[in-house]
Design a protein around this motif. Structure first.
Motif, mmCIF file in Angstrom:
data_model
loop_
_atom_site.group_PDB
_atom_site.id
_atom_site.type_symbol
_atom_site.label_atom_id
_atom_site.label_comp_id
_atom_site.label_asym_id
_atom_site.label_seq_id
_atom_site.Cartn_x
_atom_site.Cartn_y
_atom_site.Cartn_z
ATOM 1 N N PRO A 119 17.927 53.305 -2.123
ATOM 2 C CA PRO A 119 18.164 54.711 -1.782
ATOM 3 C C PRO A 119 19.449 54.938 -1.009
ATOM 4 C CG PRO A 119 16.442 53.782 -0.397
ATOM 5 C CD PRO A 119 16.732 52.765 -1.454
ATOM 6 N N VAL A 120 20.052 56.105 -1.247
ATOM 7 C CA VAL A 120 21.244 56.506 -0.509
ATOM 8 C C VAL A 120 20.857 57.380 0.676
ATOM 9 C CG1 VAL A 120 21.738 58.641 -1.794
ATOM 10 C CG2 VAL A 120 23.638 57.265 -0.881
ATOM 11 N N VAL A 121 19.562 57.652 0.821
ATOM 12 C CA VAL A 121 19.020 58.409 1.945
ATOM 13 C C VAL A 121 18.075 57.511 2.729
ATOM 14 C CG1 VAL A 121 19.258 60.671 0.865
ATOM 15 C CG2 VAL A 121 17.172 59.331 0.476
ATOM 16 N N GLY A 122 17.832 57.878 4.006
ATOM 17 C CA GLY A 122 17.048 57.001 4.854
ATOM 18 C C GLY A 122 15.690 57.511 5.256
ATOM 19 N N ASN A 123 15.394 58.783 4.972
ATOM 20 C CA ASN A 123 14.107 59.339 5.394
ATOM 21 C C ASN A 123 13.775 60.553 4.530
ATOM 22 O OD1 ASN A 123 15.305 61.796 6.680
ATOM 23 N ND2 ASN A 123 16.150 60.299 8.117
ATOM 24 N N PRO A 124 12.540 61.070 4.625
ATOM 25 C CA PRO A 124 12.147 62.200 3.777
ATOM 26 C C PRO A 124 13.005 63.440 3.961
ATOM 27 C CG PRO A 124 10.199 61.134 4.690
ATOM 28 C CD PRO A 124 11.374 60.515 5.376
ATOM 29 N N GLY A 125 13.416 63.743 5.197
ATOM 30 C CA GLY A 125 14.240 64.923 5.423
ATOM 31 C C GLY A 125 15.564 64.854 4.698
ATOM 32 N N GLU A 126 16.212 63.684 4.735
ATOM 33 C CA GLU A 126 17.471 63.518 4.016
ATOM 34 C C GLU A 126 17.254 63.605 2.507
ATOM 35 O OE1 GLU A 126 19.618 60.633 7.343
ATOM 36 O OE2 GLU A 126 19.028 59.808 5.397
ATOM 37 N N PHE A 127 16.143 63.063 2.042
ATOM 38 C CA PHE A 127 15.830 63.138 0.612
ATOM 39 C C PHE A 127 15.704 64.589 0.165
ATOM 40 C CE2 PHE A 127 12.615 63.481 -2.755
ATOM 41 C CZ PHE A 127 13.159 62.665 -3.733
ATOM 42 N N VAL A 128 14.942 65.386 0.913
ATOM 43 C CA VAL A 128 14.737 66.784 0.547
ATOM 44 C C VAL A 128 16.054 67.560 0.575
ATOM 45 C CG1 VAL A 128 13.700 68.965 1.305
ATOM 46 C CG2 VAL A 128 12.312 66.894 1.221
ATOM 47 N N ALA A 129 16.835 67.396 1.643
ATOM 48 C CA ALA A 129 18.090 68.140 1.769
ATOM 49 C C ALA A 129 19.034 67.817 0.618
ATOM 50 C CB ALA A 129 18.748 67.830 3.108
ATOM 51 N N SER A 130 19.133 66.547 0.275
ATOM 52 C CA SER A 130 20.039 66.146 -0.804
ATOM 53 C C SER A 130 19.524 66.597 -2.163
ATOM 54 C CB SER A 130 20.223 64.625 -0.794
ATOM 55 O OG SER A 130 20.839 64.193 0.397
ATOM 56 N N LEU A 256 29.317 67.709 -5.549
ATOM 57 C CA LEU A 256 28.051 68.416 -5.722
ATOM 58 C C LEU A 256 27.538 69.003 -4.409
ATOM 59 C CD1 LEU A 256 26.090 66.103 -8.203
ATOM 60 C CD2 LEU A 256 27.627 68.009 -8.709
ATOM 61 N N SER A 257 28.347 68.878 -3.352
ATOM 62 C CA SER A 257 27.999 69.438 -2.038
ATOM 63 C C SER A 257 26.649 68.927 -1.540
ATOM 64 C CB SER A 257 27.979 70.979 -2.096
ATOM 65 O OG SER A 257 29.250 71.472 -2.474
ATOM 66 N N LEU A 258 26.453 67.607 -1.636
ATOM 67 C CA LEU A 258 25.208 66.988 -1.186
ATOM 68 C C LEU A 258 25.238 66.643 0.299
ATOM 69 C CD1 LEU A 258 24.475 64.490 -4.117
ATOM 70 C CD2 LEU A 258 23.935 66.931 -3.953
ATOM 71 N N GLY A 259 26.373 66.906 0.951
ATOM 72 C CA GLY A 259 26.506 66.519 2.350
ATOM 73 C C GLY A 259 27.086 65.119 2.447
ATOM 74 N N PRO A 260 27.208 64.590 3.638
ATOM 75 C CA PRO A 260 27.774 63.243 3.806
ATOM 76 C C PRO A 260 26.846 62.187 3.223
ATOM 77 C CG PRO A 260 26.820 64.014 5.864
ATOM 78 C CD PRO A 260 26.787 65.191 4.926
ATOM 79 N N VAL A 261 27.430 61.080 2.783
ATOM 80 C CA VAL A 261 26.619 59.951 2.327
ATOM 81 C C VAL A 261 25.866 59.392 3.529
ATOM 82 C CG1 VAL A 261 26.690 57.608 1.376
ATOM 83 C CG2 VAL A 261 28.171 59.388 0.420
ATOM 84 N N ARG A 262 24.555 59.419 3.438
ATOM 85 C CA ARG A 262 23.745 58.994 4.581
ATOM 86 C C ARG A 262 23.696 57.483 4.727
ATOM 87 N NH1 ARG A 262 22.692 64.367 2.651
ATOM 88 N NH2 ARG A 262 21.706 65.549 4.340
ATOM 89 N N ARG A 263 23.821 56.775 3.630
ATOM 90 C CA ARG A 263 23.698 55.314 3.664
ATOM 91 C C ARG A 263 24.625 54.712 2.620
ATOM 92 N NH1 ARG A 263 20.350 51.873 0.533
ATOM 93 N NH2 ARG A 263 20.160 49.811 1.481
ATOM 94 N N LYS A 264 25.492 53.831 3.071
ATOM 95 C CA LYS A 264 26.356 53.093 2.145
ATOM 96 C C LYS A 264 25.506 52.010 1.500
ATOM 97 C CE LYS A 264 30.855 50.762 1.984
ATOM 98 N NZ LYS A 264 32.032 50.354 2.779
ATOM 99 N N ARG A 265 25.188 52.181 0.227
ATOM 100 C CA ARG A 265 24.098 51.375 -0.320
ATOM 101 C C ARG A 265 24.500 50.109 -1.066
ATOM 102 N NH1 ARG A 265 21.224 55.493 -4.572
ATOM 103 N NH2 ARG A 265 23.031 56.719 -5.151
ATOM 104 N N PHE A 266 25.767 49.925 -1.393
ATOM 105 C CA PHE A 266 26.146 48.754 -2.185
ATOM 106 C C PHE A 266 26.997 47.788 -1.362
ATOM 107 C CE2 PHE A 266 25.511 52.149 -5.337
ATOM 108 C CZ PHE A 266 24.510 51.550 -6.100
ATOM 109 N N LYS A 267 26.611 46.506 -1.406
ATOM 110 C CA LYS A 267 27.375 45.422 -0.785
ATOM 111 C C LYS A 267 27.801 44.449 -1.878
ATOM 112 C CE LYS A 267 24.098 43.897 1.837
ATOM 113 N NZ LYS A 267 22.980 44.731 1.322
#
Length: 279
Positions: A119-130, A256-267
């Motif tokens: 996931p690129v989000v860390g919690n339910p609130g971020e998921f809903v907003a995005s 897409l105006s999703l807001g800032p990337v909450r989590r940098k997901r790829f290493k």
């Protein structure tokens, strides 16, 4: 009420229920009573229903209202897939839905296992907003940016067997974005200049020339390493693909105006286990 079973959706924090506000009204995600069994099956490489997605609209509200809600199912599923890096789809209507699905939508992700997700989000609130922002952008910026093509192809790339397949998919995403940039600027652009122009328009740090050089070597010479690409090892290649995929997240969040990337997901280390048959 119209409602659908949602397959393969695992949300950080595993909420019991979420309300998603969209232009057509409010969709409610409710965790299935058998969620724990479904989650276990998904983590074992299977597909399973995890949530029910319901909207209070009914035919009593008129066909137009039902159609408007149903049109949001595609961006809801694709948005959830993108946010979790899972192939989130639906296989049927819930039993008490006033409209029953006769066949799976051809624009929806296909049912397939993609492991634990990323996931690129860390919690339910971020998921809903995005997800709400994704649905709002769908008919406007989503159309301009070819979001349906990008998300489907991104999922195909992540489900790859080999490093070469992953990188060809990733750079195809960049080619689509470069073509969009050509249309925005209304002039011919090289692949590199198109991607760099898209970076500037989105306010995202441009990629180094390595993304183009590694792609050209792979396409023209049949190998990930060599020619104009300065990399000499698989580790160098994994650094490039991680940069490309993280850039894609930054770009899509911006346009897409999703807001800032909450989590940098790829290493880079995420890709060292992939088969690299051309090295």
């Amino acid at each position: 009420m119209i409602g659908f079973w949602v397959v393969n959706l695992l949300i950080p924090g595993e909420p019991e229920a979420l309300d998603i506000n969209t232009p057509s009204g409010t969709w409610r995600l409710e965790r299935a009573a058998f969620y724990d069994r479904s989650k276990e099956a998904i983590l074992e490489g299977k597909c399973a229903r995890t949530y029910a997605l319901e909207h209070p609209v009914s035919m009593g509200d008129g066909a137009a209202a039902c159609d408007a809600a149903f049109e949001e199912v595609t961006p809801l599923l694709l948005g959830a897939s993108y946010l979790t890096a899972l192939s989130v789809t639906s296989d049927s209507s819930v039993p008490h839905s006033s409209v029953q699905m006769m066949q799976v939508g051809s624009h929806w992700p296909r049912e397939r296992s993609m492991g634990h997700g990323n996931p690129v989000v860390g919690n339910p609130g971020e998921f809903v907003a995005s997800l709400e922002a994704f649905v709002r952008a769908w008919p406007t910026a989503g159309h301009q940016e070819k979001a349906r093509l990008l998300i489907h192809h991104w999922l195909d790339g992540l489900a790859c067997w080999s490093f070469e397949d992953l990188y060809l998919s990733a750079t195809t995403l960049l080619q689509v974005i470069a073509a969009t940039e050509e249309r925005v600027q209304n002039r011919d652009l090289s692949f590199y200049n198109g991607v760099t122009g898209a970076s500037n328009r989105a306010g995202v740090t441009p990629l180094s020339q390595d993304f183009k050089d590694m792609r050209n070597v792979l396409i023209h010479e049949g190998s990930l390493i060599g020619g104009s690409f300065r990399g000499t090892s698989l580790q160098d290649c994994t650094n490039v693909v991680a940069d490309v995929l993280n850039w894609f997240d930054e770009y899509l969040h911006s346009v897409l105006s999703l807001g800032p990337v909450r989590r940098k997901r790829f290493k880079a280390s995420d890709f060292l286990g992939l088969n690299a048959y051309s090295i």
